[in-house]
Each structure stands twice: as C-alpha cells, then as structure tokens.
Design a protein around this motif. Structure first.
Motif, PDB file in Angstrom:
ATOM      1  N   PHE A  88       5.837  10.049  17.338  1.00 55.56           N
ATOM      2  CA  PHE A  88       5.327   9.929  15.977  1.00 55.56           C
ATOM      3  C   PHE A  88       4.024   9.160  15.952  1.00 55.56           C
ATOM      4  O   PHE A  88       3.888   8.132  16.577  1.00 55.56           O
ATOM      5  N   SER A  89       3.079   9.676  15.211  1.00 58.53           N
ATOM      6  CA  SER A  89       1.799   8.990  15.094  1.00 58.53           C
ATOM      7  C   SER A  89       1.789   8.220  13.794  1.00 58.53           C
ATOM      8  O   SER A  89       0.880   8.337  13.003  1.00 58.53           O
ATOM      9  N   LEU A  90       2.847   7.460  13.572  1.00 62.23           N
ATOM     10  CA  LEU A  90       2.948   6.716  12.320  1.00 62.23           C
ATOM     11  C   LEU A  90       2.673   5.244  12.569  1.00 62.23           C
ATOM     12  O   LEU A  90       2.757   4.767  13.685  1.00 62.23           O
ATOM     13  N   PHE A  91       2.364   4.550  11.469  1.00 61.24           N
ATOM     14  CA  PHE A  91       2.069   3.132  11.537  1.00 61.24           C
ATOM     15  C   PHE A  91       3.243   2.390  10.917  1.00 61.24           C
ATOM     16  O   PHE A  91       3.443   2.447   9.710  1.00 61.24           O
ATOM     17  N   ASP A  92       4.016   1.701  11.762  1.00 57.97           N
ATOM     18  CA  ASP A  92       5.273   1.092  11.331  1.00 57.97           C
ATOM     19  C   ASP A  92       5.130   0.149  10.153  1.00 57.97           C
ATOM     20  O   ASP A  92       5.954   0.146   9.265  1.00 57.97           O
ATOM     21  N   ALA A  93       4.077  -0.668  10.179  1.00 61.27           N
ATOM     22  CA  ALA A  93       3.989  -1.728   9.181  1.00 61.27           C
ATOM     23  C   ALA A  93       3.473  -1.202   7.838  1.00 61.27           C
ATOM     24  O   ALA A  93       3.504  -1.901   6.853  1.00 61.27           O
ATOM     25  N   LEU A  94       2.975   0.030   7.823  1.00 60.23           N
ATOM     26  CA  LEU A  94       2.394   0.556   6.586  1.00 60.23           C
ATOM     27  C   LEU A  94       3.432   1.369   5.811  1.00 60.23           C
ATOM     28  O   LEU A  94       4.438   1.806   6.370  1.00 60.23           O
ATOM     29  N   GLU A  98       0.696   5.043   2.481  1.00 55.52           N
ATOM     30  CA  GLU A  98      -0.480   4.662   3.277  1.00 55.52           C
ATOM     31  C   GLU A  98      -0.582   5.526   4.522  1.00 55.52           C
ATOM     32  O   GLU A  98      -1.667   5.954   4.919  1.00 55.52           O
ATOM     33  N   ALA A 101      -1.889   8.832   3.452  1.00 55.70           N
ATOM     34  CA  ALA A 101      -3.313   8.750   3.094  1.00 55.70           C
ATOM     35  C   ALA A 101      -4.183   8.752   4.345  1.00 55.70           C
ATOM     36  O   ALA A 101      -5.272   9.326   4.362  1.00 55.70           O
ATOM     37  N   LEU A 102      -3.694   8.122   5.421  1.00 53.69           N
ATOM     38  CA  LEU A 102      -4.484   8.049   6.648  1.00 53.69           C
ATOM     39  C   LEU A 102      -4.650   9.430   7.284  1.00 53.69           C
ATOM     40  O   LEU A 102      -5.580   9.644   8.050  1.00 53.69           O
ATOM     41  N   ARG A 133       8.268   1.055   3.661  1.00 57.89           N
ATOM     42  CA  ARG A 133       7.551   0.874   4.914  1.00 57.89           C
ATOM     43  C   ARG A 133       8.213   1.736   5.984  1.00 57.89           C
ATOM     44  O   ARG A 133       9.429   1.866   6.038  1.00 57.89           O
ATOM     45  N   VAL A 135       8.746   1.351   9.027  1.00 55.61           N
ATOM     46  CA  VAL A 135       9.632   0.697   9.990  1.00 55.61           C
ATOM     47  C   VAL A 135      11.087   0.784   9.532  1.00 55.61           C
ATOM     48  O   VAL A 135      12.000   0.744  10.347  1.00 55.61           O
ATOM     49  N   GLU A 264      17.438  -6.598  14.364  1.00 55.12           N
ATOM     50  CA  GLU A 264      17.332  -5.337  13.615  1.00 55.12           C
ATOM     51  C   GLU A 264      18.132  -4.209  14.248  1.00 55.12           C
ATOM     52  O   GLU A 264      17.961  -3.061  13.920  1.00 55.12           O
TER      53      GLU A 264
ATOM     54  N   ARG B 147      -9.968   2.079   1.244  1.00 56.10           N
ATOM     55  CA  ARG B 147      -9.764   3.063   2.295  1.00 56.10           C
ATOM     56  C   ARG B 147     -10.170   2.483   3.665  1.00 56.10           C
ATOM     57  O   ARG B 147      -9.459   2.624   4.645  1.00 56.10           O
ATOM     58  N   LEU B 150      -7.597   0.162   4.897  1.00 59.08           N
ATOM     59  CA  LEU B 150      -6.405   0.880   5.362  1.00 59.08           C
ATOM     60  C   LEU B 150      -6.626   1.369   6.792  1.00 59.08           C
ATOM     61  O   LEU B 150      -5.758   1.241   7.655  1.00 59.08           O
ATOM     62  N   ARG B 153      -6.447  -1.545   9.151  1.00 59.19           N
ATOM     63  CA  ARG B 153      -5.071  -1.956   9.430  1.00 59.19           C
ATOM     64  C   ARG B 153      -4.385  -0.947  10.339  1.00 59.19           C
ATOM     65  O   ARG B 153      -3.593  -1.307  11.216  1.00 59.19           O
ATOM     66  N   GLU B 157      -2.560  -1.633  13.837  1.00 61.78           N
ATOM     67  CA  GLU B 157      -1.124  -1.440  13.911  1.00 61.78           C
ATOM     68  C   GLU B 157      -0.741  -0.541  15.082  1.00 61.78           C
ATOM     69  O   GLU B 157       0.239  -0.773  15.775  1.00 61.78           O
ATOM     70  N   ASN B 158      -1.493   0.520  15.299  1.00 57.65           N
ATOM     71  CA  ASN B 158      -1.157   1.479  16.353  1.00 57.65           C
ATOM     72  C   ASN B 158      -2.427   2.217  16.732  1.00 57.65           C
ATOM     73  O   ASN B 158      -2.778   3.232  16.135  1.00 57.65           O
ATOM     74  N   ALA B 161      -2.164   6.012  17.684  1.00 53.10           N
ATOM     75  CA  ALA B 161      -1.975   6.919  16.560  1.00 53.10           C
ATOM     76  C   ALA B 161      -3.270   7.046  15.751  1.00 53.10           C
ATOM     77  O   ALA B 161      -3.624   8.143  15.309  1.00 53.10           O
ATOM     78  N   LEU B 165      -5.410  10.446  15.038  1.00 54.57           N
ATOM     79  CA  LEU B 165      -5.801  10.977  13.732  1.00 54.57           C
ATOM     80  C   LEU B 165      -7.316  11.085  13.617  1.00 54.57           C
ATOM     81  O   LEU B 165      -7.827  11.552  12.616  1.00 54.57           O
ATOM     82  N   TYR B 167      -9.657   8.426  14.058  1.00 53.41           N
ATOM     83  CA  TYR B 167     -10.422   7.284  13.588  1.00 53.41           C
ATOM     84  C   TYR B 167     -11.084   6.574  14.775  1.00 53.41           C
ATOM     85  O   TYR B 167     -10.508   6.477  15.843  1.00 53.41           O
ATOM     86  N   GLY B 281       8.331  -7.941  10.881  1.00 55.10           N
ATOM     87  CA  GLY B 281       7.316  -8.941  11.161  1.00 55.10           C
ATOM     88  C   GLY B 281       5.954  -8.438  10.741  1.00 55.10           C
ATOM     89  O   GLY B 281       5.731  -7.252  10.557  1.00 55.10           O
TER      90      GLY B 281
END
Lengths: 505, 295
Positions: A88-94, A98, A101-102, A133, A135, A264, B147, B150, B153, B157-158, B161, B165, B167, B281
C-alpha cells in the motif's frame, strides 16, 4: 473492442538484468486484462513504465490513440492512468481524505472532497469514513482507500498490483464486483496476480510474462490453472504430494492460552488446540487478527501462564524461544527481513540465530564457523536457494529465495513441531510449491506442523484440519476435506462490515 | 516580589529564540529530516545577525542576514544528506560543531561591540516576538491545511509512497531544511541582537538542543512548540528571578532547572507512548531515514 492502452516493443535493461524485452500488449475498453508471471518475470517493471516511475529504454506506448510517455507518475495520472499498489502506498498518520487528496492532481476543497468520497464509496458499496486515520484501518479498508483514490480520477486505465493478497474471499468478491462495474463503464483494467483461479474466473484475457518476455496472450477461461502455471514457469508444475502421512499421538497441546494486547496488537483469547504427529493444522484469518501474536506465544517470544503450552507432556509455557527450540518447538515468523533473518548478516551468520544449539554450531559459548557454513550450505542445497554462496547477506536475496532459506533452516533442524506464519507470502509459484512440499514432507516424517496463512488455497492444499483466527479467538477445527471457500469465509468473519457493491442505474 | 506580568513579558523574550528554532526544526522533521545541527545554525545566525546589525546600524538587516546565514549552513547539511546520502545524525552533529567553531573564528573582531537597539512594537514587545508568535498559526496552517504542507507531511511520513505518487521527495526536503535553517538563524540572532546585545563565543549556550527536545515534546505540532518554548522560557526566567530574589537554592541547581524539566517531560511523553493510549504516535514515519530513488 477499442484499445485503450497499447504497448509495442517495450524494453528496459537494469545493470545486469534484462527486465523487459520486446513487450507488446493491448488492453481494450471494458476489459479486465490479467498480467501473469512469476516474481522477477518483469510485471512490476512493465507497470512502472506505464505509470511513469520508470522510463523504457525502447518501444512506445499509446493511451486512447495518443502517444503515452509519462516522465513521472503525475503526468501518467493526468493522462488517465491510475494504479493500486501491491504494498500500500498510503500514509499511516494521515486521514483517509488526506491520502486521497495526495493521489489527485487538483483536489477539491476539504469539505467537497469528503462529500465526494462519501458519495463514491456509497455507489460502489465500499463504505469509508474520510476523517479516519489510515493507521486505524484494516487491510481491506486500506485497499478501499487506494481504490477510491483511483476512482476519483476517472481513470481510463486502472492498474491493480496483486490486490487480493490481503482480502478475505468475500472482500475479494466485492472487489471484483467493483472492477466489473468499472469495466462496464468503459475503463480498461490491467490486473496483476499470482492467483490463477481468480484470474480464470474474473479476467477476460491474460498476458503471461516469463523472464521479461511475453509468452502469450490467452483466454484464461479456456485454460486450466495448471496450464496457466506451466506457461508462467515454463515447465510442468509438480502437484504437491500429500501421501504418506498418518496422524499419530498428540505432540502439542495448547489450552486456555490468553495474552495481553501489546503495542496496538491483538490479545489472544482462550486459545485451545491440539496437534498430532504427522498432522498439518491450518490457521486462516485476515491479517491483524492475532496471527503474529499466536506465533509469538508458541515460539516463546511471549511467555504465557503455566500449563498453557505443552509439548509431549513437557510444559513450555513460561520458557523463552531458546529452551523451546531445544525441546523441538521451532518457528518461522512472517517477516523475513528483520524477524526471521537479519538482513545485513550473511546466510551463515543467520543460521546461528535459530539453529545455533540444534546443529552443534555453538559449543561452550564459541561459534564454530565451519559448522555454521556447512549447515548454511546444506540448507541452500536442500531448498534450492539461488544465491552466490553462504557468505551472501540475507537482505540481498529475493523474497522467495530468502523464504526458502528461512523455512529450510527450521525444517532441517528436525523439529517435533514447526509453526510457520505466511510461509509463501510474496513468493513465486515455483518456490511456493517447493516450500509447501517441504512442509508436507516434514509432516510425513512425523513432525506436527502449524501453518498460519492468509492464502486459503494454500491452507486447503496443505492442512488436514482448519481453524480460523478472528480477533484473537480461534475457532474449533474442521476437517479440510469437503470444506468450501464460502464456509471458510464465514468462519473468518465474512466481509467485515462491507456491503456488496450494487450497480447504479 | 515577583510580578507575574513582568515575568510573562520576560518569558516571551526568553522563549522567542527557542520558538523560532523549534518551529523550523519541526517543519524539517515533518518532512522526514532529522537535522541535529540547530545549535550550529543558531550560532551562525547570531554572529551574522549581530555583525550586520552592528555595521549597518539596522537590526532588521541584521535579522535578514541571520536568516540567510542559517539557511546557508542548513544547505550544507542538505547537500550532504540529500545528495551525498550521508548519515543525518552524524552530519547534524558535525554541523553543530562546525557552526560553533566557524563563529568562534570569525566572531573575534565583534567581541565587545554593542548591538543597535531594537524598536519596540505593539504592547511594548519587539517585532521579532510578534513574528515568532505569528509563525505558530502560520506554520500550523501551512502543515495542516495547505496542499504544499500535506505533500510535505506525506514525504515525511512515507517517502517511498510519496515518490510512488510522483512527489519530489528530495526537493521538498531541501526546502524544509532551508526553512529550518532560516528559522534557526533568526532564533540565534534574537539572542545576540535582542537579548544579550553583544557577541560572545558560544552564546547560544545549548538553546538549539533545547529546541530539538521541544519538537519531540510538541509531538510535531506547532502549538505544542509554543507551549514547550513558553515552558522552558518560563523556567529560565523564573530561575533567574529566584536567584535575584535571593532564594536559598544553589545556583547550579537553578541553572539546571530548564534542562531537568526537558528530560522529565521527554520521559513522561515516551512513558505515555509505551504504556498506553496514543495510537500510532506522532513521529513522522520516515524521520531520519535516507531516501534512495530507483529510476
């Protein structure tokens, strides 16, 4: 059928590897087109070129009749290519919104975006809360985020890289209903998978790659899974041999095993199971339902209350991994890099981690390097691990080869009980077959084997009895004989609050 | 006696340098870059700001020069870590030492000189205090609502990824590092131009390290950075006042207070993470990791 996407003579060379060689294929509007091949056959390189992550050395591509040569993924997205990644190309904390949108070029304002996410997820039957989120989401929900991210761009070509590896059968059905619905709206879908049965059921055409070349484009419905596998591998697949096993006395007895949820994780709740000599017990479940914790509780990473884990009458519950190994209870965790093996260590050094005591490699606190290398060589030979030699760093091996090494290290350790988690995850078909055969052979020699896996076909193929792990609880075992995928899916807890997608009018 | 309003005004002044530095580092860390060289960039800004202010007689020009100097130092770090793939921790430590040594050498001619005085702004507080306070919501808005924030961040964060995408991970990080450098430079110059009013070797005296700690304390949230800066500014002011008021505590113990408070707060935060509630966290997922793009 009009072609949405067409590639002609694509080639890409990495230092030392011809990853793609003269690849041509076309995907039509409304078509679900499968891309089949073993690991390393060049599937990823091909889709990375289509998605603009990698530039081809030669050849050209067309999208809807226009030349397609994206210099980065944003250009590819702008021209109508969307992709759902294997990892997965996801951002855990977002948040979900969001993350989505990315993946868009010009996302609407937040409120508008949330509204559109809710709307689209309703019409495809993929419910999602935009404010959560990532995560906190399950694997199936994470995939919905990826898919919605693609759908919001109205793609002309949708690429899916092994999307069902983390889904329950019911979730996979919903995914296919969604894909079919998209295809009917005219989207071309390029679908990558190892799972031959699902390709045969759901895909219109299949292009098979081997060693970077196109072997052929076929109608998957007109071929058996064995024929497709043979085209992928280039040789007849050996059927696994289940013969020669007869369950003996109980070797492992687990009673009232409960653990606390740490970090967790999931708490194990009152687990009970018995394992006989020569028997393979399959444990299925969607990731994150206690698989890692169960393996840790059996291997000794998590100690439990006295009397909960008994091996041939000896209570191992409060012992750590080393004494348990000495007693003959071995394990191979899911995570090859970092848990089962140290990536920076050589294979020889990695044998020390679990086989140090059992193979007389460590004597009187000293390491016998010759013995360690000999054992590493034995594993490499017995399990056909493709590597320059035992001095190679574990992290330099491909996933499949490292997995063969990790499993082989335990199998050659003559366990009385072997517990494995996801033994063939991300491993190509040939290597997976040899790992499965090794587990069956081990059981035939009288060891008890527990296979924890999310691959239900694998569990049905290997195990004598099947249990489902759901939120830390283990179901009663059922004989695998005569068990259907539907029944298993229900044992796994069905489709986790998803409704079946319905086609809008 | 100790007047609360006086203490608060002094607190605002004491908090400003760490607030600037912490906000800058916070943005860099949100982009996944751990730049331990804050101290070096602050002292660079302190000298450049003081020198230019002293020569031109303009504190405004001084602060501009400080931002430029901090940014220049940070770009050394950026080049080393983002292009030459050097280790961020080691490079950051080196930058801290480099900044201290460099300013000790070039600062000699400015020792003993006096800084031009700052103009007071609204409510008798100087404009830099106001700018620091304004930067808190601005940084928050940028990170959480824009934007570009975002994407920043996401990169932190990753990074794999984000690269997948499309970036530009490296460019985003260099921008964040440069912002962090400029902010650290401003913070350093505040010490030399507005607080001490002269140049002394090593005058930042660990403020950069406190700023680093505050970023963790703040859990990478600008409002938390403000709280942290006020807390440590407050302890600093209070211990000076207590000393002046002749409280019978050993001076050494009082001078230790802000640093002790830092340690206690950091332990409390990690204890909370270990034993419970906070899910996931707030640490950026790719913090401190080098990024290699495969092409």
């Amino acid at each position: 059928m009009t072609d949405i996407f067409r590639a002609e003579g694509l080639g890409k060379t990495y230092p030392g590897v011809r990853a793609n060689d003269d690849i041509s294929l076309s995907v039509g509007a409304g078509e679900i087109h499968a891309l089949l091949g073993e690991n390393g056959a060049g599937k990823s390189t091909l889709v990375k070129m289509i998605y603009g992550l990698v530039r081809p050395d030669e050849g050209h591509m067309q999208l809807s009749g226009q030349p397609h040569a994206p210099h980065d993924p944003r250009a590819a997205r702008a021209s109508g290519v969307a992709m759902v990644f294997q990892h997965f190309s996801l951002f855990d904390a977002l948040t979900v919104a969001e993350n989505i949108a990315l993946g868009m070029e010009n996302p609407p304002p937040r409120a508008e975006l949330s509204r559109r996410i809710a709307e689209l997820s309703q019409s495809y039957g993929l419910p999602l809360n935009p404010a959560r989120r990532v995560v906190t989401l399950s694997a199936g929900e994470r995939q919905r985020v990826e898919i919605l991210r693609c759908l919001l761009q109205n793609p002309r070509l949708l690429i899916m890289d092994e999307p069902t590896s983390v889904l329950t059968p019911q979730e996979a059905e919903i995914l296919f209903a969604t894909l079919r619905q998209l295809a009917e709206a005219g989207t071309a879908i390029l679908y990558i998978s190892h799972k031959l049965e699902e390709i045969r059921t759901h895909c219109d055409r299949a292009t098979i790659l081997r060693h970077g070349k196109v072997v052929g484009t076929v109608d998957p419905r007109a071929h058996s899974a064995r024929e497709l596998a043979a085209m992928m591998v280039g040789a007849e697949m050996k059927l696994v041999d289940r013969s020669g096993r007869s369950p003996g006395e109980v070797v492992l007895d687990v009673r009232a095993l409960s653990t606390h949820a740490a970090h967790e994780g999931v708490a194990l709740k009152n687990i009970a199971l018995t394992l006989r000599k020569g028997e393979i017990l399959g444990i299925g479940g969607v990731a994150g339902n206690g698989q890692d914790e169960l393996l840790a509780a059996l291997s000794g990473e998590i100690a439990s209350a006295p009397g909960t884990v008994t091996l041939s009458g000896a209570d191992l519950s409060t012992l750590g991994p080393d004494p348990r190994r000495a007693a003959g209870l071995l394990s191979a965790p899911e995570d090859r890099l970092g848990h089962a093996a140290v990536p920076q260590f050589s294979l020889t050094e990695n044998t020390l981690l679990t086989a140090g005591g059992r193979q007389d490699i460590v004597k009187g606190g000293l390491v016998d390097n010759t013995a360690a290398r000999r054992f590493a060589e034995a594993v490499i030979k017995a399990f056909d691990v493709r590597t320059p030699g035992p001095g190679t760093a574990a992290g330099a091996l491909s996933g499949g080869n490292l997995q063969k090494f990790v499993i082989g290290r335990e199998v050659l350790g003559n366990p009385r009980v072997l517990v494995v988690n996801q033994p063939t995850w991300g491993v190509d078909a040939g290597a997976a077959a040899s790992i499965r055969q090794a587990l069956l052979d081990l059981a035939a020699k009288g060891a008890g084997v527990i296979v924890i896996s999310q691959d239900l076909d694998e569990l049905l193929e290997l195990s004598d009895r099947f249990c489902a792990l759901n939120n830390g609880r283990l179901s009663d075992p059922r004989p695998t004989e005569g068990l259907t995928l539907d029944e298993i899916g229900l044992m796994l807890g069905g489709a986790h609050g998803m409704e079946v997608g319905h086609v809008p009018a | 006696m100790i007047d609360p309003i006086v203490v608060f005004v002094l607190l605002l002044g004491a908090a400003t340098p760490i607030l600037f530095a912490a906000l800058g580092e916070l943005v860099a860390e949100r982009a996944g870059v751990l730049n331990l060289g804050v101290e070096g960039m602050m002292i660079g800004g302190a000298l450049a700001g003081f020198a230019v202010a002293n020569v031109t007689g303009s504190t405004a020009l001084g602060f501009v020069a400080a931002a430029v100097a901090g940014m220049a130092l940070s770009l050394i770090f950026a080049a080393l870590t983002q292009y030459l793939m050097s280790n961020q921790v080691a490079t950051g430590l080196a930058l801290a030492l480099f900044g201290l040594g460099l300013t000790a050498m070039f600062g000699k001619p400015y020792e003993g000189l006096k800084a031009p005085s700052m103009m007071a702004g609204p409510l008798g507080l100087n404009l830099m205090i106001w700018l620091g306070l304004i930067m808190v919501p601005v940084t928050w808005w940028f990170l959480m609502r824009s934007r570009a924030g975002l994407i920043l961040r996401a990169v932190g964060e990753n990074h794999d990824a984000a690269h997948g995408l499309g970036y530009p991970v490296r460019r985003v990080r260099i921008g964040a590092i440069a912002f962090g450098g400029a902010m650290a430079g401003l913070g350093g110059a505040y010490i030399s131009i507005a607080t001490v009013l002269q140049w002394t070797e090593g005058m930042t005296a660990g403020a950069g390290w406190i700023a680093l700690a505050i970023v963790v304390f703040a859990q990478w949230n600008p409002w938390g950075a403000l709280a942290g800066a006020w807390l440590f500014g407050g302890v600093t002011v209070l211990q000076l006042r207590l000393q002046a008021a002749g409280v019978a505590l050993p001076v050494q113990l009082l001078s230790m207070a802000p640093y002790l408070a830092t340690i206690i707060v950091l332990v409390a935060i990690s204890a909370r993470q270990k034993f419970g509630r906070s899910g996931g966290g707030a640490t950026p997922g790719s913090l401190g990791q080098p990024f290699h793009a495969l092409r």
